[in-house]
Design a protein around this motif. Structure first.
Motif, mmCIF file in Angstrom:
data_model
loop_
_atom_site.group_PDB
_atom_site.id
_atom_site.type_symbol
_atom_site.label_atom_id
_atom_site.label_comp_id
_atom_site.label_asym_id
_atom_site.label_seq_id
_atom_site.Cartn_x
_atom_site.Cartn_y
_atom_site.Cartn_z
ATOM 1 N N PRO A 172 0.808 -1.231 0.000
ATOM 2 C CA PRO A 172 0.000 0.000 0.000
ATOM 3 C C PRO A 172 0.832 1.268 0.000
ATOM 4 C CG PRO A 172 -0.781 -1.565 1.660
ATOM 5 C CD PRO A 172 0.543 -2.069 1.181
ATOM 6 N N PHE A 173 2.059 1.167 0.501
ATOM 7 C CA PHE A 173 2.894 2.360 0.612
ATOM 8 C C PHE A 173 3.679 2.663 -0.651
ATOM 9 C CE2 PHE A 173 1.739 1.663 4.954
ATOM 10 C CZ PHE A 173 1.675 2.939 5.483
ATOM 11 N N LEU A 174 3.660 1.759 -1.632
ATOM 12 C CA LEU A 174 4.248 2.089 -2.923
ATOM 13 C C LEU A 174 3.508 3.269 -3.540
ATOM 14 C CD1 LEU A 174 4.843 -1.443 -4.501
ATOM 15 C CD2 LEU A 174 6.542 0.072 -3.459
ATOM 16 N N ASP A 175 2.170 3.250 -3.439
ATOM 17 C CA ASP A 175 1.386 4.360 -3.976
ATOM 18 C C ASP A 175 1.594 5.619 -3.146
ATOM 19 O OD1 ASP A 175 -0.280 5.464 -5.863
ATOM 20 O OD2 ASP A 175 -2.131 4.904 -4.849
ATOM 21 N N VAL A 176 1.751 5.467 -1.828
ATOM 22 C CA VAL A 176 2.029 6.627 -0.982
ATOM 23 C C VAL A 176 3.343 7.276 -1.405
ATOM 24 C CG1 VAL A 176 2.471 7.424 1.372
ATOM 25 C CG2 VAL A 176 0.750 5.641 0.959
ATOM 26 N N ARG A 222 12.250 3.747 -5.278
ATOM 27 C CA ARG A 222 11.995 3.800 -6.716
ATOM 28 C C ARG A 222 10.610 4.346 -7.018
ATOM 29 N NH1 ARG A 222 14.633 -0.676 -10.629
ATOM 30 N NH2 ARG A 222 16.606 -1.022 -9.561
ATOM 31 N N ALA A 223 9.629 3.974 -6.209
ATOM 32 C CA ALA A 223 8.281 4.506 -6.414
ATOM 33 C C ALA A 223 8.270 6.015 -6.226
ATOM 34 C CB ALA A 223 7.308 3.833 -5.446
ATOM 35 N N PHE A 224 8.956 6.500 -5.192
ATOM 36 C CA PHE A 224 9.050 7.945 -4.967
ATOM 37 C C PHE A 224 9.716 8.638 -6.146
ATOM 38 C CE2 PHE A 224 12.134 11.227 -3.659
ATOM 39 C CZ PHE A 224 11.249 12.276 -3.447
ATOM 40 N N LEU A 225 10.846 8.096 -6.596
ATOM 41 C CA LEU A 225 11.576 8.719 -7.702
ATOM 42 C C LEU A 225 10.770 8.711 -8.998
ATOM 43 C CD1 LEU A 225 15.199 7.398 -7.079
ATOM 44 C CD2 LEU A 225 14.407 9.763 -6.862
ATOM 45 N N SER A 226 10.023 7.640 -9.247
ATOM 46 C CA SER A 226 9.240 7.599 -10.485
ATOM 47 C C SER A 226 8.182 8.695 -10.482
ATOM 48 C CB SER A 226 8.603 6.222 -10.676
ATOM 49 O OG SER A 226 7.590 5.975 -9.725
ATOM 50 N N SER A 262 9.941 5.403 -15.385
ATOM 51 C CA SER A 262 9.182 4.364 -14.695
ATOM 52 C C SER A 262 10.033 3.866 -13.533
ATOM 53 C CB SER A 262 8.843 3.214 -15.647
ATOM 54 O OG SER A 262 10.018 2.486 -15.976
ATOM 55 N N VAL A 263 9.479 2.935 -12.758
ATOM 56 C CA VAL A 263 10.254 2.373 -11.659
ATOM 57 C C VAL A 263 11.459 1.600 -12.170
ATOM 58 C CG1 VAL A 263 8.373 2.242 -9.991
ATOM 59 C CG2 VAL A 263 8.708 0.367 -11.607
ATOM 60 N N VAL A 264 11.450 1.233 -13.459
ATOM 61 C CA VAL A 264 12.569 0.493 -14.039
ATOM 62 C C VAL A 264 13.815 1.362 -14.155
ATOM 63 C CG1 VAL A 264 13.385 -0.678 -16.112
ATOM 64 C CG2 VAL A 264 11.079 -1.102 -15.275
ATOM 65 N N ASN A 265 13.645 2.601 -14.617
ATOM 66 C CA ASN A 265 14.819 3.438 -14.882
ATOM 67 C C ASN A 265 14.899 4.669 -13.991
ATOM 68 O OD1 ASN A 265 12.730 4.908 -15.932
ATOM 69 N ND2 ASN A 265 13.570 5.127 -17.991
ATOM 70 N N ALA A 266 14.013 4.782 -12.994
ATOM 71 C CA ALA A 266 13.970 5.984 -12.168
ATOM 72 C C ALA A 266 15.285 6.217 -11.429
ATOM 73 C CB ALA A 266 12.812 5.894 -11.173
ATOM 74 N N GLU A 267 15.859 5.158 -10.863
ATOM 75 C CA GLU A 267 17.113 5.330 -10.130
ATOM 76 C C GLU A 267 18.248 5.742 -11.055
ATOM 77 O OE1 GLU A 267 17.350 2.836 -6.043
ATOM 78 O OE2 GLU A 267 17.691 1.676 -7.856
ATOM 79 N N ALA A 268 18.305 5.163 -12.254
ATOM 80 C CA ALA A 268 19.373 5.516 -13.203
ATOM 81 C C ALA A 268 19.259 6.982 -13.614
ATOM 82 C CB ALA A 268 19.305 4.606 -14.428
ATOM 83 N N ILE A 269 18.044 7.449 -13.887
ATOM 84 C CA ILE A 269 17.852 8.849 -14.267
ATOM 85 C C ILE A 269 18.175 9.760 -13.088
ATOM 86 C CG2 ILE A 269 16.118 10.560 -14.950
ATOM 87 C CD1 ILE A 269 14.756 8.386 -16.581
#
Length: 538
Positions: free
Chosen positions: A342-346, A384-388, A400-407
């Protein structure tokens, strides 16, 4: 870096291409979410390739080869979804390189695959298919069809994941002794299923029935070959409802002919459908093998669950939220998964919320505090959810959550995640600190909530259009704001007001049916006592 709040206004509806049969339940979920569906079922690869030119998503089952070439044909692709568990036909590395999320439905067919395992197990033990065939031929021969019981037998489970765990639970109901081999699970998980963990050789030697429940990976490909089969007892049965490539098919055929084991129940083969002269076809026709054509997940209930869950996840991704079952991104698993999901959406909503609220010229370094029950969980999926969410609201790149950390690394954005188990008003919470802004959120009934904003206690749902004012706590302020918005036709769905002291500063958080226009914002700013107005689309 200049920050640009992202809005959905003016954007075309997302479009998903469906390449293989997909249950109507799932199609309805997509359409209800405002997503256009383009069916390419039964079309050629060339037609599918052309259809991807302006597609945002692609849904496949097991027969469409999603390679780098096909992915390149979809420059707008955000998500590729597999209606099932395995993603062998999808080039996950190529998708990750392109920032495309790969989804599957790892849990939707668990019950179906578990029951198929027992269907084959019982068919072998009681010789049911053979009995049916003889009766159809008019042959009544009970002596020839004497079977064996599952009660008291030792079941060896290779892979104690979702399906393996469910098999273990049901095997106990049959009165079986259960042992398992899985180098990636903890002793606590094995204890929860009342299962004894052993090495693979020990399992093969001790088991009366061996059932495989592992994914097809470089480590598991060919893991059951001649050397392993030689360890089985002559009366043992081998069940495979996992992936065909886990067994060396030629070795299994030779072991069956040499009476190394009594028989096998096979739902999957390495090449499906198998070529007539291949080893898969030879297994299907072998007298000691009971085979089914990959029916593990093929129940009406499982197909409906797969379609519904996958469509919901595709819609989440295309509408900007984190995925629940991304293959190429961290997804909570194990005991902490129920707490984290539930906290991924948060976390995502905090990322969307921050740049529209803070209005900073440059992004600061962030701290994400995992409070209460989240204090001891892995933070990667939440970060990752926060960064996306943050990067979708601040850049024009496909994030997306796939590349958010790299960006984020490329842009020099860092997030320090830490746990804080101290008691608070909420069982679990996330607090984002960036510069002089602090925002705390929690989840209530699966819905994200903002519960603190720069020290003000509120209870607001950060989804859709919002309007936030800072103002002096004086009589009539709420009425004046409401009148301006009402006269402009802006409907207020919820309102939260919080103040620090009587007649001091206050904050007002409104959810509206549409974002307030510039003229309406200008009128609000002109009200005496209002110090700031923020319009957000979260």
């Amino acid at each position: 870096m200049q920050l640009r709040p992202m809005t959905q206004s003016g954007l075309s509806r997302p479009r998903v291409v469906v390449a293989e049969p997909f249950a109507e339940h799932g199609l309805a979920v997509l359409r209800d979410a405002g997503i256009d569906v383009d069916s390419q079922v039964g079309r050629s690869r060339a037609e599918l390739t052309a259809a991807l030119a302006d597609a945002d998503g692609l849904i496949v089952r097991s027969e469409t080869r999603v390679d780098r070439e096909l992915l390149a044909a979809g420059p707008k692709l955000t998500v590729v979804a597999r209606a099932g568990v395995g993603v062998d036909a999808i080039d996950v590395d190529a998708a990750t390189d392109a920032g495309i999320i790969v989804l599957n439905t790892p849990g939707a067919n668990t019950i179906a695959a578990t029951e198929q395992t027992f269907a084959l197990m019982l068919a072998l033990a009681r010789r049911t298919p053979e009995a049916v065939q003889l009766l159809r031929q008019g042959v009544w021969d009970r002596k020839k069809l004497i079977g064996t019981e599952l009660f008291g037998k030792t079941l060896g489970i290779v892979g104690l994941g979702r399906i393996g765990g469910n098999v273990a639970q049901r095997a106990r109901a049959f009165g079986m002794t259960v042992i398992a081999h899985d180098p990636y699970i903890t002793a606590a998980r094995a204890d929860a299923f009342d299962v004894t963990l052993v090495d693979l050789d020990t399992l093969l030697r001790r088991s009366d029935i061996v059932t495989l429940h592992v994914p097809l990976t470089p480590q598991t490909t060919g893991m059951i070959g001649a050397a392993q089969l030689a360890l089985l007892q002559p009366h043992a049965y081998l069940i495979n409802c996992a992936r065909g490539g886990v067994i060396v098919e030629r070795d299994l055929l030779e072991a069956l002919d040499a009476n190394v084991l009594a028989g096998a129940g096979i739902d999957v083969v390495a090449i499906e459908p198998p070529p007539p002269e291949g080893t898969g076809a030879a297994l299907h026709s072998h007298p000691k093998v009971f085979s089914t054509p990959h029916l593990g997940g093929s129940t009406h209930e499982a197909l409906a669950r797969i379609a519904t869950e996958l469509a919901q996840d595709v819609a989440r991704v295309l509408l900007g939220a984190p995925a629940n079952a991304a293959v190429n991104a961290p997804v909570p698993d194990g005991p902490e998964a129920e707490r984290v999901f539930p906290f991924l959406d948060v976390a995502y909503r905090l990322g969307r919320f921050y740049p529209q609220y803070a209005r900073s010229e440059r992004l600061p370094q962030f701290t994400l505090v995992l409070g209460g029950a989240l204090a001891d969980v892995p933070s990667e999926a939440l970060v990752r959810a926060f960064l996306s969410g943050l990067l979708q609201a601040t850049t024009d790149r496909r994030v997306s959550v796939v590349n958010a950390e790299a960006i984020a690394r490329e842009l020099g954005i860092t997030v320090d995640a830490r746990g804080d188990a101290r008691e608070s008003s909420y069982a679990a919470s996330l607090k984002l600190i960036g510069g002089d802004v602090a925002i705390a959120g929690t989840s209530v009934g699966g819905s994200p909530r903002i519960v603190e904003l720069d020290g003000y206690e509120i209870d607001a749902t950060p989804v859709g259009a919002m309007l936030i004012t800072r103002h002096q706590d004086v009589p009539g302020m709420i009425g004046r704001v409401g009148t301006i918005l009402g006269d402009a036709g802006v409907n207020i769905s919820t309102m939260q007001v919080s103040r620090n002291t009587v007649s001091g500063d206050a904050i007002m958080v409104l959810s509206t049916d549409r974002p307030a226009a510039e003229a309406e914002v200008a009128a609000l700013r002109a009200i005496a006592g209002i110090t700031s107005v923020r319009v957000l689309d979260v």
